[in-house]
Design a protein around this motif. Sequence first.
Motif, mmCIF file in Angstrom:
data_model
loop_
_atom_site.group_PDB
_atom_site.id
_atom_site.type_symbol
_atom_site.label_atom_id
_atom_site.label_comp_id
_atom_site.label_asym_id
_atom_site.label_seq_id
_atom_site.Cartn_x
_atom_site.Cartn_y
_atom_site.Cartn_z
ATOM 1 N N VAL A 26 0.858 -1.094 0.110
ATOM 2 C CA VAL A 26 0.111 0.401 0.078
ATOM 3 C C VAL A 26 0.779 1.182 -0.419
ATOM 4 O O VAL A 26 0.747 1.957 -0.982
ATOM 5 C CB VAL A 26 -0.859 -0.124 0.643
ATOM 6 C CG1 VAL A 26 -1.489 1.558 1.217
ATOM 7 C CG2 VAL A 26 -1.884 -1.108 1.155
ATOM 8 N N ALA A 27 1.866 1.404 1.103
ATOM 9 C CA ALA A 27 2.912 2.280 0.565
ATOM 10 C C ALA A 27 3.376 2.603 -0.312
ATOM 11 O O ALA A 27 3.896 3.774 -0.973
ATOM 12 C CB ALA A 27 4.235 2.430 2.030
ATOM 13 N N GLY A 28 3.351 1.845 -0.858
ATOM 14 C CA GLY A 28 4.333 1.741 -2.236
ATOM 15 C C GLY A 28 3.780 2.188 -3.414
ATOM 16 O O GLY A 28 4.827 2.099 -4.364
ATOM 17 N N ALA A 29 2.362 1.595 -3.412
ATOM 18 C CA ALA A 29 1.504 1.625 -4.885
ATOM 19 C C ALA A 29 1.967 3.561 -4.956
ATOM 20 O O ALA A 29 1.480 3.958 -4.901
ATOM 21 C CB ALA A 29 0.109 1.817 -4.068
ATOM 22 N N PRO A 30 1.781 3.322 -6.549
ATOM 23 C CA PRO A 30 2.275 4.808 -8.060
ATOM 24 C C PRO A 30 0.739 5.247 -7.311
ATOM 25 O O PRO A 30 -0.505 4.379 -7.812
ATOM 26 C CB PRO A 30 1.945 4.186 -8.743
ATOM 27 C CG PRO A 30 2.013 2.908 -8.814
ATOM 28 C CD PRO A 30 1.626 1.924 -7.152
ATOM 29 N N ALA A 31 0.625 6.672 -7.233
ATOM 30 C CA ALA A 31 -0.527 7.739 -7.642
ATOM 31 C C ALA A 31 -1.248 6.896 -8.394
ATOM 32 O O ALA A 31 -2.619 7.473 -8.100
ATOM 33 C CB ALA A 31 0.202 9.227 -7.945
ATOM 34 N N ALA A 32 -0.810 6.853 -9.720
ATOM 35 C CA ALA A 32 -2.446 6.277 -10.849
ATOM 36 C C ALA A 32 -2.813 5.073 -9.841
ATOM 37 O O ALA A 32 -4.189 5.168 -10.259
ATOM 38 C CB ALA A 32 -1.363 5.502 -11.970
ATOM 39 N N ASP A 33 -2.519 4.339 -9.450
ATOM 40 C CA ASP A 33 -3.473 3.193 -8.089
ATOM 41 C C ASP A 33 -4.261 3.899 -7.048
ATOM 42 O O ASP A 33 -5.030 2.852 -6.502
ATOM 43 C CB ASP A 33 -2.515 2.430 -7.760
ATOM 44 C CG ASP A 33 -2.171 1.191 -9.257
ATOM 45 O OD1 ASP A 33 -2.182 1.105 -10.017
ATOM 46 O OD2 ASP A 33 -1.185 -0.313 -8.452
ATOM 47 N N TRP A 34 -4.273 5.517 -7.254
ATOM 48 C CA TRP A 34 -5.809 6.069 -5.988
ATOM 49 C C TRP A 34 -6.382 6.520 -7.079
ATOM 50 O O TRP A 34 -6.115 7.197 -7.941
ATOM 51 C CB TRP A 34 -4.619 6.896 -5.223
ATOM 52 C CG TRP A 34 -3.188 5.674 -4.219
ATOM 53 C CD1 TRP A 34 -1.911 5.516 -4.692
ATOM 54 C CD2 TRP A 34 -3.815 5.315 -2.981
ATOM 55 N NE1 TRP A 34 -1.510 4.928 -3.667
ATOM 56 C CE2 TRP A 34 -2.323 4.941 -2.560
ATOM 57 C CE3 TRP A 34 -4.410 5.082 -2.120
ATOM 58 C CZ2 TRP A 34 -2.958 4.688 -1.333
ATOM 59 C CZ3 TRP A 34 -4.873 4.602 -1.351
ATOM 60 C CH2 TRP A 34 -3.667 3.946 -0.212
ATOM 61 N N ARG A 35 -7.370 6.602 -6.033
ATOM 62 C CA ARG A 35 -8.508 7.635 -6.519
ATOM 63 C C ARG A 35 -9.357 8.390 -5.191
ATOM 64 O O ARG A 35 -9.608 8.071 -4.358
ATOM 65 C CB ARG A 35 -9.615 6.363 -7.468
ATOM 66 C CG ARG A 35 -10.936 7.740 -8.316
ATOM 67 C CD ARG A 35 -11.794 6.229 -9.215
ATOM 68 N NE ARG A 35 -11.753 5.355 -8.434
ATOM 69 C CZ ARG A 35 -12.982 5.216 -7.307
ATOM 70 N NH1 ARG A 35 -13.384 6.340 -7.294
ATOM 71 N NH2 ARG A 35 -13.398 4.104 -6.829
ATOM 72 N N THR A 36 -8.923 9.686 -5.946
ATOM 73 C CA THR A 36 -9.979 10.583 -4.631
ATOM 74 C C THR A 36 -11.466 9.871 -4.916
ATOM 75 O O THR A 36 -12.072 10.552 -5.593
ATOM 76 C CB THR A 36 -9.493 11.731 -5.478
ATOM 77 O OG1 THR A 36 -8.045 12.263 -5.400
ATOM 78 C CG2 THR A 36 -10.216 12.523 -4.014
#
Lengths: 283, 283
Positions: A26-36
Amino acid sequence: MRRHLFALLATTLCLGAAPLSPADIVAGAPAADWRTLDPANLLVMRLPAGTVIIELAPDFAPHTVANLKRLAHAHYFDGGWIVRAQDNYVVQWSQDGPKAKAEASHPGYAEFEQPRRASFRPLPDADAYARQAGFDGDFPAASGGAREWLVHCYGMVGAGRDVAPASGSGVELYAVNGQAPRHLDRNITLLGRVVSGMELLSSLPRGSGALGFYEKPAQRTRILSVALASETPHAPRLQLLRPDSASFQAYVEARRNRRDAWFARPAGHIDVCNIPLPVRTAK
Amino acid sequence: MRRHLFALLATTLCLGAAPLSPADIVAGAPAADWRTLDPANLLVMRLPAGTVIIELAPDFAPHTVANLKRLAHAHYFDGGWIVRAQDNYVVQWSQDGPKAKAEASHPGYAEFEQPRRASFRPLPDADAYARQAGFDGDFPAASGGAREWLVHCYGMVGAGRDVAPASGSGVELYAVNGQAPRHLDRNITLLGRVVSGMELLSSLPRGSGALGFYEKPAQRTRILSVALASETPHAPRLQLLRPDSASFQAYVEARRNRRDAWFARPAGHIDVCNIPLPVRTAK
């Protein structure tokens, strides 16, 4: 998915590093794998001890969510109460007095299940309660073939109802605070999930009355306000690790088979309710 | 078991009464279906807010339980602390100072599983983590063939350990306070179960440090004393609905298929961790 994971594990092993823990992934997940998360789908509940944020699920309970948004817009729950905390079951909140009376005749809904959606992603693991369990959109879900429904994992939020199935309108809400009461699946409308502040609800003193209701008014917790994040100044912006991302898939696999140093024996299986959906405050 | 249940249901239907709820079945269980728990196997933990009682499982963790009984006899935990409350995971307690130092060199144990016992009674339902799950003696258990182990249901108590598997001696204990963390099964020694007062542990404020540890000493909860019930004056006498009784079987079946009026759709399945073992104060 499996190929990706084996590649990831192989890379880790070749580097001689310790296998990644779920938290590492989770800590290393790239920004693209997160969604606001959409503020128009977030309820902000302010309690004396802090803020609870609930993500709504309009795709699964469209009528109940629409009604709940109307209530939140009208500040229906402001000055309401947490009236029930039953150990290892649910916390429940509502309004009383004239506000409650005004909504008493509102029709309820029974949004317990729906046709299976193409976006349902089943886990490979056996589920005790359904043919398949997994994720759909931002929520844990299950399917028995042509039908699909949200499941009662820890932190899931539903609309309390009376004996009549279509009697829950959203004026009485509950959140699961213990072992997933999966026997409630398809018996009551689930409409969302606590994505922040669940510990404020789960740590409430348990009610001593039947079903964990508080017996004295003074034991209840006051609700300062409930509003949509889109109508709340300075509401926190939250991001979800997208359940359809490679990082989420790696996270699930790491939870299924814990290989970080402490574990002596990876389980080889996972229960859908043992996969908390990672949420963070937007950077 | 099934024949008994069908007979019971048929009787209910013939009388025209509503089907019995799980609570009805427990309330109506005959005296012979209850068994008084052995005070020599009960730990009484006194906290400022009340008393927590833990039933020990010497059949499953003989060495750890024996050591824990020695510690309780010596009042090892008196004046200790609840040091950790991680949301939806575990509460943990221990001792510090000279007492802890004196036990630091004590060898630990790895009592994670054992040969399957004849007394293991599997449920007919699928389990996500094991070939079979059910009950053995007074505890939820699982089996994968020739082996058997206790499972991490809500309220189960285990001996914290370090990275080395055989490093848990009972000086650091934890209780499950959320969704069953079944990935811990066979990775750590389970030694008992909270049979009274679990709500005192589950409602503790969550620690804000990593893994839910309290960051400031003042946030911890003091342990007034931990002693065996057999060495505690006026300890409550508790009774368990015997898992091998007909009433317990009817209770499980009623939980598997809720037919009391509120339910629209009986689940048809049950998870072993959704069957709390009924306990009452002896009459």
